[in-house]
Write a protein that holds these residues in place. Structure first.
Motif, PDB file in Angstrom:
ATOM      1  N   GLU A   1      16.399   1.657  -7.816  1.00 50.03           N
ATOM      2  CA  GLU A   1      16.396   0.303  -7.256  1.00 50.03           C
ATOM      3  C   GLU A   1      15.355   0.136  -6.144  1.00 50.03           C
ATOM      4  O   GLU A   1      14.800  -0.949  -5.961  1.00 50.03           O
ATOM      5  N   THR A   2      15.081   1.203  -5.407  1.00 51.70           N
ATOM      6  CA  THR A   2      14.036   1.124  -4.374  1.00 51.70           C
ATOM      7  C   THR A   2      12.683   0.878  -5.026  1.00 51.70           C
ATOM      8  O   THR A   2      11.903   0.019  -4.579  1.00 51.70           O
ATOM      9  N   GLY A   3      12.412   1.624  -6.107  1.00 51.14           N
ATOM     10  CA  GLY A   3      11.160   1.435  -6.843  1.00 51.14           C
ATOM     11  C   GLY A   3      11.076   0.042  -7.438  1.00 51.14           C
ATOM     12  O   GLY A   3      10.017  -0.598  -7.429  1.00 51.14           O
TER      13      GLY A   3
ATOM     14  N   HIS B   1       0.836  -1.211   0.000  1.00 49.97           N
ATOM     15  CA  HIS B   1       0.000   0.000   0.000  1.00 49.97           C
ATOM     16  C   HIS B   1       0.870   1.260   0.000  1.00 49.97           C
ATOM     17  O   HIS B   1       0.820   2.089   0.914  1.00 49.97           O
ATOM     18  N   LEU B   2       1.644   1.390  -1.064  1.00 55.70           N
ATOM     19  CA  LEU B   2       2.561   2.533  -1.194  1.00 55.70           C
ATOM     20  C   LEU B   2       2.087   3.541  -2.238  1.00 55.70           C
ATOM     21  O   LEU B   2       2.871   4.382  -2.702  1.00 55.70           O
ATOM     22  N   SER B   3       0.818   3.470  -2.609  1.00 52.88           N
ATOM     23  CA  SER B   3       0.309   4.356  -3.662  1.00 52.88           C
ATOM     24  C   SER B   3       0.483   5.826  -3.318  1.00 52.88           C
ATOM     25  O   SER B   3       0.848   6.645  -4.181  1.00 52.88           O
ATOM     26  N   ASP B   4       0.203   6.202  -2.063  1.00 53.37           N
ATOM     27  CA  ASP B   4       0.341   7.614  -1.670  1.00 53.37           C
ATOM     28  C   ASP B   4       1.760   8.117  -1.893  1.00 53.37           C
ATOM     29  O   ASP B   4       1.979   9.257  -2.338  1.00 53.37           O
ATOM     30  N   GLU B   5       2.726   7.269  -1.616  1.00 50.29           N
ATOM     31  CA  GLU B   5       4.136   7.645  -1.785  1.00 50.29           C
ATOM     32  C   GLU B   5       4.511   7.746  -3.257  1.00 50.29           C
ATOM     33  O   GLU B   5       5.207   8.681  -3.674  1.00 50.29           O
ATOM     34  N   TYR B   6       4.010   6.799  -4.072  1.00 49.96           N
ATOM     35  CA  TYR B   6       4.423   6.751  -5.477  1.00 49.96           C
ATOM     36  C   TYR B   6       3.638   7.708  -6.363  1.00 49.96           C
ATOM     37  O   TYR B   6       4.041   7.982  -7.496  1.00 49.96           O
ATOM     38  N   GLU B   7       2.532   8.227  -5.861  1.00 44.88           N
ATOM     39  CA  GLU B   7       1.807   9.253  -6.621  1.00 44.88           C
ATOM     40  C   GLU B   7       2.652  10.510  -6.797  1.00 44.88           C
ATOM     41  O   GLU B   7       2.444  11.293  -7.738  1.00 44.88           O
TER      42      GLU B   7
ATOM     43  N   ALA C   1       5.082  -5.944  -5.169  1.00 44.52           N
ATOM     44  CA  ALA C   1       3.699  -5.833  -5.644  1.00 44.52           C
ATOM     45  C   ALA C   1       3.376  -6.958  -6.625  1.00 44.52           C
ATOM     46  O   ALA C   1       2.277  -7.533  -6.615  1.00 44.52           O
ATOM     47  N   MET C   2       4.352  -7.299  -7.454  1.00 46.09           N
ATOM     48  CA  MET C   2       4.177  -8.371  -8.436  1.00 46.09           C
ATOM     49  C   MET C   2       4.040  -9.732  -7.736  1.00 46.09           C
ATOM     50  O   MET C   2       3.175 -10.547  -8.087  1.00 46.09           O
ATOM     51  N   VAL C   3       4.878  -9.987  -6.726  1.00 44.83           N
ATOM     52  CA  VAL C   3       4.820 -11.250  -5.985  1.00 44.83           C
ATOM     53  C   VAL C   3       3.472 -11.387  -5.285  1.00 44.83           C
ATOM     54  O   VAL C   3       2.847 -12.453  -5.315  1.00 44.83           O
ATOM     55  N   PHE C   4       3.013 -10.305  -4.664  1.00 44.06           N
ATOM     56  CA  PHE C   4       1.716 -10.344  -3.985  1.00 44.06           C
ATOM     57  C   PHE C   4       0.608 -10.745  -4.959  1.00 44.06           C
ATOM     58  O   PHE C   4      -0.217 -11.624  -4.670  1.00 44.06           O
ATOM     59  N   ALA C   5       0.568 -10.122  -6.142  1.00 42.56           N
ATOM     60  CA  ALA C   5      -0.482 -10.402  -7.121  1.00 42.56           C
ATOM     61  C   ALA C   5      -0.391 -11.835  -7.635  1.00 42.56           C
ATOM     62  O   ALA C   5      -1.412 -12.511  -7.812  1.00 42.56           O
ATOM     63  N   MET C   6       0.817 -12.315  -7.859  1.00 42.86           N
ATOM     64  CA  MET C   6       0.995 -13.677  -8.368  1.00 42.86           C
ATOM     65  C   MET C   6       0.571 -14.715  -7.327  1.00 42.86           C
ATOM     66  O   MET C   6      -0.079 -15.712  -7.663  1.00 42.86           O
TER      67      MET C   6
ATOM     68  N   LYS D   1       5.852  10.470  -7.345  1.00 41.35           N
ATOM     69  CA  LYS D   1       6.992  10.210  -8.223  1.00 41.35           C
ATOM     70  C   LYS D   1       6.589  10.364  -9.685  1.00 41.35           C
ATOM     71  O   LYS D   1       5.470  10.018 -10.074  1.00 41.35           O
ATOM     72  N   ALA D   2       7.523  10.797 -10.475  1.00 37.77           N
ATOM     73  CA  ALA D   2       7.247  11.006 -11.902  1.00 37.77           C
ATOM     74  C   ALA D   2       6.914   9.700 -12.607  1.00 37.77           C
ATOM     75  O   ALA D   2       6.033   9.647 -13.480  1.00 37.77           O
ATOM     76  N   ASP D   3       7.603   8.633 -12.240  1.00 33.11           N
ATOM     77  CA  ASP D   3       7.383   7.341 -12.898  1.00 33.11           C
ATOM     78  C   ASP D   3       6.512   6.404 -12.054  1.00 33.11           C
ATOM     79  O   ASP D   3       6.511   5.193 -12.278  1.00 33.11           O
ATOM     80  N   GLY D   4       5.781   6.960 -11.093  1.00 30.78           N
ATOM     81  CA  GLY D   4       5.049   6.108 -10.159  1.00 30.78           C
ATOM     82  C   GLY D   4       3.638   5.742 -10.570  1.00 30.78           C
ATOM     83  O   GLY D   4       2.983   4.923  -9.900  1.00 30.78           O
ATOM     84  N   ALA D   5       3.133   6.291 -11.682  1.00 30.97           N
ATOM     85  CA  ALA D   5       1.729   6.074 -12.057  1.00 30.97           C
ATOM     86  C   ALA D   5       1.437   4.599 -12.323  1.00 30.97           C
ATOM     87  O   ALA D   5       0.374   4.081 -11.935  1.00 30.97           O
ATOM     88  N   ILE D   6       2.369   3.916 -12.965  1.00 31.04           N
ATOM     89  CA  ILE D   6       2.133   2.494 -13.287  1.00 31.04           C
ATOM     90  C   ILE D   6       2.079   1.675 -12.000  1.00 31.04           C
ATOM     91  O   ILE D   6       1.252   0.768 -11.862  1.00 31.04           O
ATOM     92  N   PHE D   7       2.966   2.021 -11.066  1.00 37.09           N
ATOM     93  CA  PHE D   7       2.960   1.309  -9.778  1.00 37.09           C
ATOM     94  C   PHE D   7       1.625   1.516  -9.062  1.00 37.09           C
ATOM     95  O   PHE D   7       1.042   0.566  -8.515  1.00 37.09           O
ATOM     96  N   VAL D   8       1.142   2.760  -9.049  1.00 31.54           N
ATOM     97  CA  VAL D   8      -0.143   3.067  -8.401  1.00 31.54           C
ATOM     98  C   VAL D   8      -1.262   2.275  -9.060  1.00 31.54           C
ATOM     99  O   VAL D   8      -2.140   1.710  -8.385  1.00 31.54           O
ATOM    100  N   GLU D   9      -1.229   2.191 -10.376  1.00 33.83           N
ATOM    101  CA  GLU D   9      -2.257   1.435 -11.104  1.00 33.83           C
ATOM    102  C   GLU D   9      -2.199  -0.049 -10.741  1.00 33.83           C
ATOM    103  O   GLU D   9      -3.234  -0.717 -10.607  1.00 33.83           O
ATOM    104  N   ALA D  10      -0.996  -0.578 -10.557  1.00 31.28           N
ATOM    105  CA  ALA D  10      -0.836  -1.995 -10.180  1.00 31.28           C
ATOM    106  C   ALA D  10      -1.484  -2.262  -8.829  1.00 31.28           C
ATOM    107  O   ALA D  10      -2.190  -3.266  -8.649  1.00 31.28           O
ATOM    108  N   GLU D  11      -1.275  -1.366  -7.862  1.00 29.94           N
ATOM    109  CA  GLU D  11      -1.886  -1.557  -6.548  1.00 29.94           C
ATOM    110  C   GLU D  11      -3.404  -1.426  -6.613  1.00 29.94           C
ATOM    111  O   GLU D  11      -4.129  -2.152  -5.916  1.00 29.94           O
TER     112      GLU D  11
END
Length: 761
Positions: free
Chosen positions: A57-59, A11-17, A66-71, A19-29
């Protein structure tokens, strides 16, 4: 434990919103929260590649998580674990400790969902991760590592109480750390994990309290999905504590939320509502729930929902012994599974059809269906836990058919075939059940040593796998084999261990079956130690303790059986017989007779002829002890007819011997010798038991009227004693003296007051 309950998204959407490249991560969550796990995994992979390419690397590490959780949520735990291990090696190579630790937690999360050695790897990974996060002072991820460790310990189940106690400490530590992090969501996850631990250690009331706190936090977060998830768990625990009304209310609330959200977990809530109605023995409402769900899923064209509703109907119809309707519902479900290409679901329903046909006596069709299902199952790659259970069910269905047909060699060959398969698949649990079947076959083939060896090996495997029910089954079998060898003390010991495991696994029928076994063997042990009916010497302490134990355990089992929650009705009669035997040894014949008679009626209703005959022989024993010889003979005669019907030669011989022993008691009654009243002219001839007295009487009568004989003058009787006037010793002596003089014709000076006659008077 459920991945949704503990090993959840970060549940890191608030943090990644931000970030410039964080939109895809937010969409994944967001996709993961909407339960579209395949799409969520794909988006997380895209986010990972983007972060990696940009040198973040943190991202990249967070995206992998997030990928492991979904799988894992999508049932692809093995693939998730492999991917996390690949990334672990990369982060270690670059010296990124935070990324390394995150991958270790992801490995723990994915491996917890796997069987066998993967769980040991999960624990070591989580421990290493926690150590790294502690050094990095990353409390949020340290909480995640602690929860992963707790999840591994809880996943072993209630049979590993030591592990659950450790998990309880770990979740408590995680809860305190979450407060330091000031994360409401993290605290809610910790409270849920704490509730799971409390339920496993047998404290459902505490579990409900913790779950209620967690639900309050999810309400604060306005997370309806997790609120519904918590409600389902609370429904299960309320059902465990016997609050069926609250359980139904919680399940219906969860169902309403999931329906509103359009969640795929609607089926899980529907299943909970169905299970509560079954627990309340309200089959009509349970059927309405399943039938209505099936109708609605058809209208909405939800194939997976139709399959689950069909499975519920099948279970209901089987429970009600409505086999034709069960087959119809199962066939409908199989057709839908084929459309969905849901091979695992199709096989599961085929296994149900095979079992139903076996119960209907259609053995050839049952074996054919089970074999077809087995052929499909063998080809499945990475079978789920449900599919592994189906393999065991199929093996047992075919075996039951062979046993019914008395084909023990075929049963043995079947057990060996399945054992080889399970060994090749490294399925220790399946191999354990194959060994139990092999042991049963060897026993029926009169190879008791081989049977015992197989049961012991099965017990060791189940212990390694952490399968409480399997270990209980094997211990029960070892106890039964000791019983057959008249090792009653050992049989009691193994049955007690099995009973404890059945209780932990919440298998009531197994627990009560062990209670019968303990009672039966304790009574037999009492006899072996010297317990007897009407013993002239005190009963040895060991015998008395064993007898008391046998009766007490039987009474506890009977109490459970009377509640009507057992699926094996023969246990009630068996427990009654065990109690009757113990009471007989205590010479409490009427109580024992009442127990035996109730057992007779119980077995008669079931059509269990041999068991009924055994109970009748118990009634016979106690009727004979109560001197009701005719009724005892009648009971024995009934038992003989039943033994003859089931072709039990040993039973027939026993009943015949008992009937033979009754013959001397059943002779027509002979007139017995009665002393003649005073003044009678002659005595009647008495029976043989009074031969001497009769001969003497006849001799006296023969002398009557002969020349030279003198008849004794009886004289008139004196006045009766005045009882109202009171009886002094002198009055009594005077009266006795008067009677003696009249009978003997003697003078009063010839009868001394200190003679035995006068003293007796």
């Amino acid at each position: 434990m459920s991945v949704e309950g503990v090993c959840g998204s970060d549940h890191l959407s608030d943090e990644y919103e931000q970030k410039a490249d964080g939109a895809i991560f937010v969409e994944a969550e967001q996709l993961a929260r909407a339960e579209d796990f395949p799409a969520a995994a794909e988006k997380a992979k895209q986010a990972y590649e983007k972060f990696k390419a940009g040198g973040d690397e943190t991202g990249a590490a967070d995206a992998v998580r997030a990928m492991v959780f979904a799988m894992v949520a999508d049932g692809k735990a093995s693939e998730a674990s492999d991917f996390a291990k690949t990334e672990l090696a990369r982060f270690r190579a670059t010296g990124d400790k935070s990324g390394e630790a995150k991958m270790l937690v992801s490995i723990a999360d994915s491996n917890t969902a796997l069987d066998g050695k993967a769980k040991a790897e999960a624990m070591s990974s989580a421990k290493e991760a926690r150590s790294i996060f502690k050094n990095l002072a990353d409390k949020r991820m340290e909480v995640k590592a602690l929860l992963a460790m707790a999840s591994v310990n809880m996943n072993k189940g209630a049979q590993d109480l030591g592990g659950v106690e450790v998990a309880l400490k770990q979740t408590s530590q995680a809860k305190e750390l979450a407060k330091d992090v000031d994360s409401v969501r993290l605290e809610a996850e910790c409270l849920h994990a704490l509730a799971e631990c409390q339920a496993l250690v047998g404290c459902p009331d505490d579990a409900l309290e913790s779950a209620d706190e967690a639900m309050d936090l999810y309400l604060e977060l306005r997370d309806k999905r997790m609120e519904a998830f918590e409600l389902i768990r609370m429904a299960q625990w309320n059902l465990k504590v016997g609050d069926q009304s609250r359980a139904l209310s919680d399940a219906e609330d969860a169902l309403e939320i999931y329906q509103m959200l359009g969640s795929r977990r609607e089926v899980a809530a529907l299943r909970m509502v169905f299970d509560v109605h079954i627990a309340r023995a309200d089959l009509r409402k349970a059927r309405l729930v399943a039938a209505e769900a099936l109708r609605r899923f058809r209208e909405e064209d939800k194939k997976a929902g139709q399959v689950q509703a069909s499975i519920m109907l099948v279970e209901l119809y089987l429970k009600a012994n409505r086999f034709d309707e069960a087959l119809t519902a199962a066939k409908r479900g199989i057709t839908i599974c084929k459309e969905l290409q849901d091979t695992a679901g199709q096989v599961s329903l085929m296994a149900v059809v095979a079992r139903a046909r076996a119960r209907m006596g259609q053995l050839d069709k049952a074996i054919a269906m089970a074999r077809d299902a087995w052929t499909i199952l063998k080809e499945l790659q990475n079978p789920s836990s449900k599919s592994k259970n189906d393999k065991i069910e199929i093996m047992n269905t075919i075996a039951d058919c062979y046993v019914y047909e008395k084909k023990m060699e075929k049963t043995k060959e079947l057990a060996e075939e399945f054992r080889e398969h399970f060994q090749a698949c490294e399925d220790g649990r399946g191999e354990g059940y194959a060994l139990i079947l092999l042991g049963t076959s060897m026993y029926r083939l009169r190879n008791e040593d081989a049977a015992l060896s197989n049961a012991q090996r099965a017990q060791a495997l189940f212990s390694e796998e952490g399968d409480a029910k399997g270990e209980a089954d094997s211990l029960k079998m070892i106890g039964e084999l000791n019983w057959k060898k008249t090792e009653f003390k050992a049989a009691v010991r193994y049955a007690e261990r099995a009973r404890a495991l059945y209780r932990e696994a919440e298998k009531l029928d197994g627990e009560v079956a062990c209670m019968y076994m303990i009672s039966e063997n304790a009574v037999r042990l009492a006899v072996k130690e010297g317990a007897k009916i009407y013993s002239e010497t005190p009963v040895p302490r060991q015998a008395k303790d064993a007898l008391d134990k046998g009766i007490k355990i039987a009474e506890s089992g009977i109490k459970i059986a009377r509640s009507g929650t057992l699926t094996a009705p023969e246990l009630m009669g068996s427990l009654l017989c065990a109690r009757a035997q113990g009471l007989t040894l205590k010479a409490r014949f009427q109580e024992a007779l009442d127990c035996a008679d109730e057992a007779v009626m119980s077995f008669r209703e079931m059509g269990a002829y041999q068991m009924e005959a055994n109970a009748l022989m118990l009634s016979c024993d106690n009727l004979r002890a109560l001197q009701q010889i005719k009724e005892a003979a009648d009971a024995c005669d009934e038992a003989l007819a039943l033994y003859t019907h089931v072709e039990d030669k040993v039973g027939v011989q026993m009943a015949q011997e008992v009937l033979e022993s009754f013959k001397e008691f059943m002779q027509p009654a002979q007139p017995q010798y009665l002393p003649p009243p005073p003044g009678a002219a002659q005595y009647a001839q008495g029976p043989s038991v009074f031969e001497q007295a009769a001969q003497q009487a006849a001799a006296e009568a023969g002398q009557m009227g002969k020349p030279g004989t003198v008849a004794i003058s009886r004289g008139p009787s004196g006045p009766a004693l005045d009882v109202k006037a009171g009886l002094s010793l002198d009055v009594v002596k005077a009266k006795v003296l008067e009677i003696a003089m009249r009978i003997t014709g003697a003078d009063d000076d010839e009868i001394q007051a200190d003679t035995p006659l006068m003293e007796a008077g």
